[in-house]
Motif scaffolding. Structure first.
Motif, PDB file in Angstrom:
ATOM      1  N   ASP A 191      22.650  14.225  41.170  1.00  0.00           N
ATOM      2  CA  ASP A 191      23.465  15.081  40.309  1.00  0.00           C
ATOM      3  C   ASP A 191      24.754  15.442  41.045  1.00  0.00           C
ATOM      4  N   ALA A 192      25.495  16.384  40.496  1.00  0.00           N
ATOM      5  CA  ALA A 192      26.774  16.758  41.103  1.00  0.00           C
ATOM      6  C   ALA A 192      26.601  17.249  42.534  1.00  0.00           C
ATOM      7  N   ALA A 193      25.552  18.022  42.768  1.00  0.00           N
ATOM      8  CA  ALA A 193      25.326  18.542  44.126  1.00  0.00           C
ATOM      9  C   ALA A 193      24.989  17.420  45.099  1.00  0.00           C
ATOM     10  N   ALA A 194      24.163  16.473  44.651  1.00  0.00           N
ATOM     11  CA  ALA A 194      23.801  15.359  45.523  1.00  0.00           C
ATOM     12  C   ALA A 194      25.020  14.490  45.825  1.00  0.00           C
ATOM     13  N   LEU A 195      25.835  14.235  44.818  1.00  0.00           N
ATOM     14  CA  LEU A 195      27.039  13.424  45.034  1.00  0.00           C
ATOM     15  C   LEU A 195      28.009  14.128  45.975  1.00  0.00           C
ATOM     16  N   ALA A 196      28.129  15.443  45.832  1.00  0.00           N
ATOM     17  CA  ALA A 196      29.007  16.199  46.734  1.00  0.00           C
ATOM     18  C   ALA A 196      28.500  16.159  48.165  1.00  0.00           C
ATOM     19  N   ALA A 197      27.176  16.027  48.321  1.00  0.00           N
ATOM     20  CA  ALA A 197      26.588  15.983  49.660  1.00  0.00           C
ATOM     21  C   ALA A 197      26.747  14.625  50.327  1.00  0.00           C
ATOM     22  N   MET A 198      27.099  13.596  49.550  1.00  0.00           N
ATOM     23  CA  MET A 198      27.289  12.267  50.133  1.00  0.00           C
ATOM     24  C   MET A 198      28.537  12.227  51.009  1.00  0.00           C
ATOM     25  N   ARG A 199      28.506  11.337  51.958  1.00  0.00           N
ATOM     26  CA  ARG A 199      29.620  11.198  52.890  1.00  0.00           C
ATOM     27  C   ARG A 199      30.900  10.787  52.140  1.00  0.00           C
ATOM     28  N   PRO A 200      32.036  11.427  52.402  1.00  0.00           N
ATOM     29  CA  PRO A 200      33.289  11.010  51.748  1.00  0.00           C
ATOM     30  C   PRO A 200      33.565   9.527  51.999  1.00  0.00           C
ATOM     31  N   GLY A 201      33.943   8.818  50.929  1.00  0.00           N
ATOM     32  CA  GLY A 201      34.222   7.395  51.053  1.00  0.00           C
ATOM     33  C   GLY A 201      33.003   6.511  50.999  1.00  0.00           C
ATOM     34  N   SER A 202      31.843   7.081  50.669  1.00  0.00           N
ATOM     35  CA  SER A 202      30.616   6.280  50.627  1.00  0.00           C
ATOM     36  C   SER A 202      30.459   5.590  49.280  1.00  0.00           C
ATOM     37  N   VAL A 203      29.406   4.767  49.176  1.00  0.00           N
ATOM     38  CA  VAL A 203      29.157   3.922  48.014  1.00  0.00           C
ATOM     39  C   VAL A 203      27.776   4.233  47.463  1.00  0.00           C
TER      40      VAL A 203
END
Length: 344
Positions: free
Chosen positions: A239-251
């Motif tokens: 969800d939005a929180a999980a995506l925000a927790a991903m490393r910037p520039g990740s795939v």
């Protein structure tokens, strides 16, 4: 004479199924029927999902049959009731028998055999290949060249991507497909993390994977690849929180189920530049709506649920399910059964 219904389609045909059964030693009268899937889409009907075909026509073929083998035929309560008294087993060439009304099969005394991990090789190769493409920005570069643009700026340092040997890959789900992806990544030299509360520590160690919790995986991974089953707990787990927790520039790579991802949140994460790219082979709904922005994004490598499409999947699935059905018809037990209570 044993009677077997072979219900095929344009991927795994009735002739392919009948030939595999013959190779497995089944001597039978084969009743064949094929649908036009994938030319015509599958759907949900009468309590089953991802099914193609007419239950009424199938019910007529099943009367008096000993076994039914299929890929996508709708094994509804109507069909299973038509086979009551003679039908002993249905074999489904899929990782999960979602096109079978399993409670109705159990009530009719029919074993349901299926094939977990049946397309793991094809899906794993797809995952690794598309990871490389997405990390290096190849889909957008290819689309630009096809449109007449020679974009040499892909050599600018800030636009270049990682090689797999330098990447940390996080696998959400470490079942059959996840394990095979990990084995392939090992050959590239990737660091591999996995989150799966049901994973075997021994299996993880065997393929060189470190098991971690989801927040650690999201924060540490250059690529996050989804291999979880869809359950009430996993629905929109990204969800939005999980995506925000991903490393910037990740795939993000999703070849599992579209419902695992909050697609609006993913669109926003790509729009903001927080994620470099996404690989999407599955959607919610499927096919995606005509106005869905994700497939049109240059950062998205979108394919129409093709990760598991290979000749090996068709041929090997037919051969495997034929052996399972042959085993049951000769008095044995299937390797994987959706209603094992009948085996007792």
């Amino acid at each position: 004479m044993t009677v077997v219904v072979c219900a095929g389609d344009e991927f795994i045909s009735a002739d392919l199924l009948a030939g595999a059964l013959t190779e497995a030693g089944v001597e039978a009268e084969f009743r064949r029927i094929d649908t036009a899937w994938p030319t015509e889409p599958f759907g949900a009907l009468d309590g089953v999902r991802e099914a193609a075909g007419d239950p009424a026509k199938l019910a007529e073929l099943v009367r008096g049959a000993d076994a039914l083998v299929t890929h996508l035929a709708p094994l509804t309560a109507e069909v299973l009731e038509a086979g009551r008294g003679t039908l002993r087993v249905v074999g489904v060439t899929r990782g999960g028998p979602v096109n079978v009304d399993v409670p109705a099969a159990t009530a009719a005394g029919v074993l349901v055999a299926y094939l977990p991990g049946r397309n793991l090789g094809a899906v794993a190769e797809f995952c690794v290949g598309t990871m490389i493409c997405a990390m290096r920005g190849l889909p957008a570069a290819a689309a630009g060249l096809a449109a007449g643009r020679w974009d040499a700026a892909g050599f600018r340092y800030e636009r270049t991507g990682l090689e797999l040997r330098a990447a940390t890959v996080g696998l959400v789900g470490l079942g059959a497909v996840g394990l095979r992806v990990a084995e392939l990544l090992r050959g590239f030299g990737s660091r591999v993390l996995a989150h799966d509360p049901y994973a075997s520590p021994e299996d993880a160690e065997r393929v060189g994977v470190r098991l971690v919790d989801l927040p650690e995986l999201l924060a540490a991974s250059d690529v996050v690849s989804l291999h979880a089953r869809l359950t009430p707990e996993t629905k929109q787990m990204i969800d939005a929180a999980a995506l925000a927790a991903m490393r910037p520039g990740s795939v993000l790579v999703n070849t599992a189920r579209g419902e695992l991802v909050d697609t609006r949140a993913l669109d926003a994460a790509l729009e903001s530049g927080h994620l470099r790219a996404a690989v999407l082979d599955v959607f919610d709904p499927e096919p995606p709506a005509p106005d869905d922005p994700l497939p049109r994004r240059p950062e998205v490598f979108a394919t129409p649920h093709l990760a598991g499409a290979s000749r090996q999947v068709a041929e090997e699935s037919a051969a495997r399910i034929a052996r399972e059905v042959a085993t049951v018809l000769s008095g044995g037990r299937p390797t994987t059964c959706a209603n094992p209570e009948l085996l007792a």
